[in-house]
Design a protein around this motif. Structure first.
Motif, PDB file in Angstrom:
ATOM      1  N   GLY A  60     -20.737 -14.516   0.291  1.00  0.00           N
ATOM      2  CA  GLY A  60     -21.286 -13.199   0.602  1.00  0.00           C
ATOM      3  C   GLY A  60     -20.703 -12.546   1.839  1.00  0.00           C
ATOM      4  N   ALA A  61     -19.755 -13.211   2.518  1.00  0.00           N
ATOM      5  CA  ALA A  61     -19.166 -12.590   3.723  1.00  0.00           C
ATOM      6  C   ALA A  61     -18.315 -11.385   3.317  1.00  0.00           C
ATOM      7  CB  ALA A  61     -18.331 -13.612   4.480  1.00  0.00           C
ATOM      8  N   LYS A  62     -18.367 -10.347   4.148  1.00  0.00           N
ATOM      9  CA  LYS A  62     -17.622  -9.116   3.846  1.00  0.00           C
ATOM     10  C   LYS A  62     -16.462  -8.906   4.828  1.00  0.00           C
ATOM     11  CE  LYS A  62     -20.644  -7.204   0.787  1.00  0.00           C
ATOM     12  NZ  LYS A  62     -21.058  -8.491   0.199  1.00  0.00           N
ATOM     13  N   ARG A  63     -16.713  -9.220   6.108  1.00  0.00           N
ATOM     14  CA  ARG A  63     -15.687  -8.914   7.119  1.00  0.00           C
ATOM     15  C   ARG A  63     -14.709 -10.098   7.235  1.00  0.00           C
ATOM     16  NH1 ARG A  63     -19.576  -6.612  11.917  1.00  0.00           N
ATOM     17  NH2 ARG A  63     -21.175  -7.919  10.952  1.00  0.00           N
ATOM     18  N   VAL A  64     -13.918 -10.292   6.184  1.00  0.00           N
ATOM     19  CA  VAL A  64     -13.016 -11.452   6.086  1.00  0.00           C
ATOM     20  C   VAL A  64     -11.583 -10.968   5.939  1.00  0.00           C
ATOM     21  CG1 VAL A  64     -12.493 -13.549   4.777  1.00  0.00           C
ATOM     22  CG2 VAL A  64     -14.841 -12.704   4.847  1.00  0.00           C
ATOM     23  N   ARG A  65     -10.659 -11.603   6.648  1.00  0.00           N
ATOM     24  CA  ARG A  65      -9.221 -11.325   6.471  1.00  0.00           C
ATOM     25  C   ARG A  65      -8.513 -12.650   6.171  1.00  0.00           C
ATOM     26  NH1 ARG A  65     -10.982  -6.853   6.987  1.00  0.00           N
ATOM     27  NH2 ARG A  65     -10.014  -5.038   7.929  1.00  0.00           N
ATOM     28  N   HIS A  66      -7.680 -12.628   5.119  1.00  0.00           N
ATOM     29  CA  HIS A  66      -6.943 -13.838   4.730  1.00  0.00           C
ATOM     30  C   HIS A  66      -5.533 -13.772   5.289  1.00  0.00           C
ATOM     31  CE1 HIS A  66      -9.652 -15.763   1.747  1.00  0.00           C
ATOM     32  NE2 HIS A  66     -10.169 -14.554   1.688  1.00  0.00           N
ATOM     33  N   MET A  67      -5.302 -14.397   6.430  1.00  0.00           N
ATOM     34  CA  MET A  67      -3.983 -14.260   7.052  1.00  0.00           C
ATOM     35  C   MET A  67      -2.879 -15.018   6.308  1.00  0.00           C
ATOM     36  SD  MET A  67      -4.352 -16.486  10.558  1.00  0.00           S
ATOM     37  CE  MET A  67      -2.603 -16.351  10.936  1.00  0.00           C
ATOM     38  N   HIS A  68      -3.249 -16.011   5.480  1.00  0.00           N
ATOM     39  CA  HIS A  68      -2.242 -16.764   4.718  1.00  0.00           C
ATOM     40  C   HIS A  68      -2.275 -16.423   3.229  1.00  0.00           C
ATOM     41  CE1 HIS A  68      -1.906 -20.097   8.036  1.00  0.00           C
ATOM     42  NE2 HIS A  68      -1.260 -18.998   8.345  1.00  0.00           N
ATOM     43  N   GLY A  69      -2.879 -15.269   2.881  1.00  0.00           N
ATOM     44  CA  GLY A  69      -2.913 -14.856   1.474  1.00  0.00           C
ATOM     45  C   GLY A  69      -4.086 -15.470   0.725  1.00  0.00           C
ATOM     46  N   GLU A  70      -4.062 -15.265  -0.609  1.00  0.00           N
ATOM     47  CA  GLU A  70      -5.191 -15.697  -1.443  1.00  0.00           C
ATOM     48  C   GLU A  70      -4.698 -16.251  -2.771  1.00  0.00           C
ATOM     49  OE1 GLU A  70      -8.589 -12.734  -1.456  1.00  0.00           O
ATOM     50  OE2 GLU A  70      -7.051 -11.576  -0.431  1.00  0.00           O
ATOM     51  N   LEU A  71      -5.329 -17.347  -3.209  1.00  0.00           N
ATOM     52  CA  LEU A  71      -4.993 -17.916  -4.522  1.00  0.00           C
ATOM     53  C   LEU A  71      -5.321 -16.947  -5.648  1.00  0.00           C
ATOM     54  CD1 LEU A  71      -6.285 -21.570  -4.096  1.00  0.00           C
ATOM     55  CD2 LEU A  71      -3.930 -20.905  -4.627  1.00  0.00           C
ATOM     56  N   THR A  72      -6.323 -16.087  -5.422  1.00  0.00           N
ATOM     57  CA  THR A  72      -6.779 -15.174  -6.470  1.00  0.00           C
ATOM     58  C   THR A  72      -6.047 -13.831  -6.410  1.00  0.00           C
ATOM     59  OG1 THR A  72      -8.572 -14.552  -5.002  1.00  0.00           O
ATOM     60  CG2 THR A  72      -9.087 -16.178  -6.715  1.00  0.00           C
ATOM     61  N   SER A  73      -4.864 -13.849  -5.818  1.00  0.00           N
ATOM     62  CA  SER A  73      -4.041 -12.651  -5.799  1.00  0.00           C
ATOM     63  C   SER A  73      -2.627 -13.034  -6.233  1.00  0.00           C
ATOM     64  CB  SER A  73      -4.038 -12.068  -4.375  1.00  0.00           C
ATOM     65  OG  SER A  73      -3.190 -10.939  -4.299  1.00  0.00           O
ATOM     66  N   ALA A  74      -1.994 -12.157  -7.016  1.00  0.00           N
ATOM     67  CA  ALA A  74      -0.591 -12.367  -7.420  1.00  0.00           C
ATOM     68  C   ALA A  74       0.228 -11.183  -6.920  1.00  0.00           C
ATOM     69  CB  ALA A  74      -0.478 -12.480  -8.929  1.00  0.00           C
ATOM     70  N   TRP A  75       1.506 -11.473  -6.709  1.00  0.00           N
ATOM     71  CA  TRP A  75       2.404 -10.471  -6.124  1.00  0.00           C
ATOM     72  C   TRP A  75       3.615 -10.355  -7.045  1.00  0.00           C
ATOM     73  CZ3 TRP A  75       5.397 -11.838  -0.992  1.00  0.00           C
ATOM     74  CH2 TRP A  75       6.241 -10.760  -0.644  1.00  0.00           C
ATOM     75  N   CYS A  76       3.880  -9.130  -7.525  1.00  0.00           N
ATOM     76  CA  CYS A  76       5.016  -8.942  -8.421  1.00  0.00           C
ATOM     77  C   CYS A  76       6.273  -8.690  -7.605  1.00  0.00           C
ATOM     78  CB  CYS A  76       4.771  -7.770  -9.377  1.00  0.00           C
ATOM     79  SG  CYS A  76       6.187  -7.497 -10.463  1.00  0.00           S
ATOM     80  N   LEU A  77       7.256  -9.557  -7.782  1.00  0.00           N
ATOM     81  CA  LEU A  77       8.506  -9.425  -7.026  1.00  0.00           C
ATOM     82  C   LEU A  77       9.380  -8.314  -7.613  1.00  0.00           C
ATOM     83  CD1 LEU A  77       9.251 -13.194  -6.383  1.00  0.00           C
ATOM     84  CD2 LEU A  77       8.334 -11.498  -4.791  1.00  0.00           C
ATOM     85  N   ASP A  78       8.978  -7.798  -8.772  1.00  0.00           N
ATOM     86  CA  ASP A  78       9.745  -6.698  -9.353  1.00  0.00           C
ATOM     87  C   ASP A  78       9.270  -5.344  -8.841  1.00  0.00           C
ATOM     88  OD1 ASP A  78      11.906  -7.025 -11.503  1.00  0.00           O
ATOM     89  OD2 ASP A  78      10.978  -5.066 -11.913  1.00  0.00           O
ATOM     90  N   CYS A  79       7.952  -5.074  -8.975  1.00  0.00           N
ATOM     91  CA  CYS A  79       7.452  -3.738  -8.573  1.00  0.00           C
ATOM     92  C   CYS A  79       6.700  -3.780  -7.254  1.00  0.00           C
ATOM     93  CB  CYS A  79       6.561  -3.143  -9.657  1.00  0.00           C
ATOM     94  SG  CYS A  79       4.962  -3.961  -9.827  1.00  0.00           S
ATOM     95  N   ASP A  80       6.534  -4.973  -6.659  1.00  0.00           N
ATOM     96  CA  ASP A  80       5.917  -5.147  -5.340  1.00  0.00           C
ATOM     97  C   ASP A  80       4.388  -4.969  -5.358  1.00  0.00           C
ATOM     98  OD1 ASP A  80       6.464  -5.933  -2.720  1.00  0.00           O
ATOM     99  OD2 ASP A  80       6.268  -3.888  -1.961  1.00  0.00           O
ATOM    100  N   GLY A 106       7.528 -12.822 -15.826  1.00  0.00           N
ATOM    101  CA  GLY A 106       8.057 -13.924 -15.016  1.00  0.00           C
ATOM    102  C   GLY A 106       8.416 -13.577 -13.586  1.00  0.00           C
ATOM    103  N   ARG A 107       7.907 -12.464 -13.070  1.00  0.00           N
ATOM    104  CA  ARG A 107       8.253 -12.089 -11.687  1.00  0.00           C
ATOM    105  C   ARG A 107       7.041 -12.139 -10.753  1.00  0.00           C
ATOM    106  NH1 ARG A 107      12.448 -12.181  -9.166  1.00  0.00           N
ATOM    107  NH2 ARG A 107      12.638 -10.035  -8.409  1.00  0.00           N
ATOM    108  N   LEU A 108       5.921 -12.696 -11.256  1.00  0.00           N
ATOM    109  CA  LEU A 108       4.742 -12.808 -10.394  1.00  0.00           C
ATOM    110  C   LEU A 108       4.805 -14.105  -9.609  1.00  0.00           C
ATOM    111  CD1 LEU A 108       1.921 -11.703 -12.884  1.00  0.00           C
ATOM    112  CD2 LEU A 108       2.877 -10.372 -10.998  1.00  0.00           C
ATOM    113  N   ARG A 109       4.480 -14.036  -8.319  1.00  0.00           N
ATOM    114  CA  ARG A 109       4.395 -15.247  -7.493  1.00  0.00           C
ATOM    115  C   ARG A 109       3.000 -15.309  -6.874  1.00  0.00           C
ATOM    116  NH1 ARG A 109       6.948 -14.985  -1.435  1.00  0.00           N
ATOM    117  NH2 ARG A 109       4.904 -15.853  -0.957  1.00  0.00           N
TER     118      ARG A 109
END
Ligand code: OAD
Length: 239
Positions: A101-121, A143-146
């Motif tokens: 339930g925390a709201k004021r959170v920052r993930h400085m090392h990223g998140e497992l529940t996020s993907a990043w497309c190396l093609d379109c950013d 095949g370009r998601l990391r």
């Protein structure tokens, strides 16, 4: 806890240990079975993407099997009830702070529940595997998601926001981190330079323990709820 308004809390793998997620260092730690260079660098991903995707797919799948513990819940309560500024900066890539339930959170090392497309950013919520070369929902390229994880040699996220909060902090609290990885390991010095008090809660004293005014040793699931109670109960009686 008089004269404290702005709080910055740094969390590490130790806060999620009692939920059943492995920490990195020490016996049975995640880095025991893997070399960092094989799974947590951009070079490793370029060399052997299947191995890296499998490592993070397994960790992402594990999230569905675990729950936030008493320490996550206590910080969520503090976040909800603390009237001053508060920022939870986590090095963890799990989602247990948010699920508590925390709201004021920052993930400085990223998140497992996020993907990043190396093609379109684009970055997007992601809770499935990445090993089977899925299409990017934004651009359609396969095949370009990391994993949206900060690897060694990459810049941690949100550093400007975090530095600002550290500069304004009256209290800096570090929970469940070994203090082995910078820049997070240096946050205590930044906060103290500007006059903040510093409190550490860890199973055993961290590498930078001597920087803190106070070190409490023990399990986060016990120490953190007790500390949150200390912080909030004077507010209750004052009202
Ligand atoms: P570490 O595995 O280095 O340290 C975890 C700390 O938590 C240790 O000091 C343990 O003693 C402590 N601990 C274990 N169980 C605990 C419990 N129940 N209650 C309180 N403390 C407990 O993990 P981090 O410090 O988070 O980075 O590691 C920092 C970064 O190194 C990670 O974010 C990761 C890693 O390489 C990246 O992947 C970029």
């Amino acid at each position: 806890m008089q004269d404290i308004s702005n709080i910055v809390i740094l969390t590490g793998a130790g806060i999620s240990a009692e939920s059943g997620l492995a920490t990195f260092r020490g016996p049975d730690g995640l880095w025991e079975g893997h070399r960092v260079e094989d799974v947590a660098t951009p070079e490793a991903f370029a060399r052997d993407p299947a191995l890296v995707q499998a490592f993070y797919d397994a960790r992402r799948a594990r999230l569905a099997e675990v729950e936030p513990n008493a320490a996550h819940r206590a910080l969520a309560r503090l976040d909800a009830e603390w009237p001053g500024d508060l920022l939870i900066v986590t090095q963890n890539v799990d989602d247990l702070h948010e699920r508590a339930g925390a709201k004021r959170v920052r993930h400085m090392h990223g998140e497992l529940t996020s993907a990043w497309c190396l093609d379109c950013d684009a970055r997007m919520r992601w809770d499935k595997d990445l090993c089977d070369h899925p299409n990017c929902p934004q651009c359609g390229v396969a095949g370009r998601l990391r994993p949206d994880i900060v690897w060694f040699g990459e810049m941690p996220y949100e550093m400007e926001r975090i530095d600002r909060a550290l500069m304004e902090a009256d209290l800096f609290v570090s929970i469940g981190t070994s203090g082995a990885v910078y820049p997070a390991a240096g946050f205590v010095q930044t906060a103290r330079y500007r006059g903040a008090r510093a409190l550490e809660m860890n199973l055993d004293p961290s590498l930078g323990s001597y920087h803190f005014h106070e070190s409490r040793t023990g399990r986060a699931g016990e120490l953190v709820p007790a500390w949150v109670e200390e912080m909030l109960s004077p507010l209750g009686s004052a009202g």
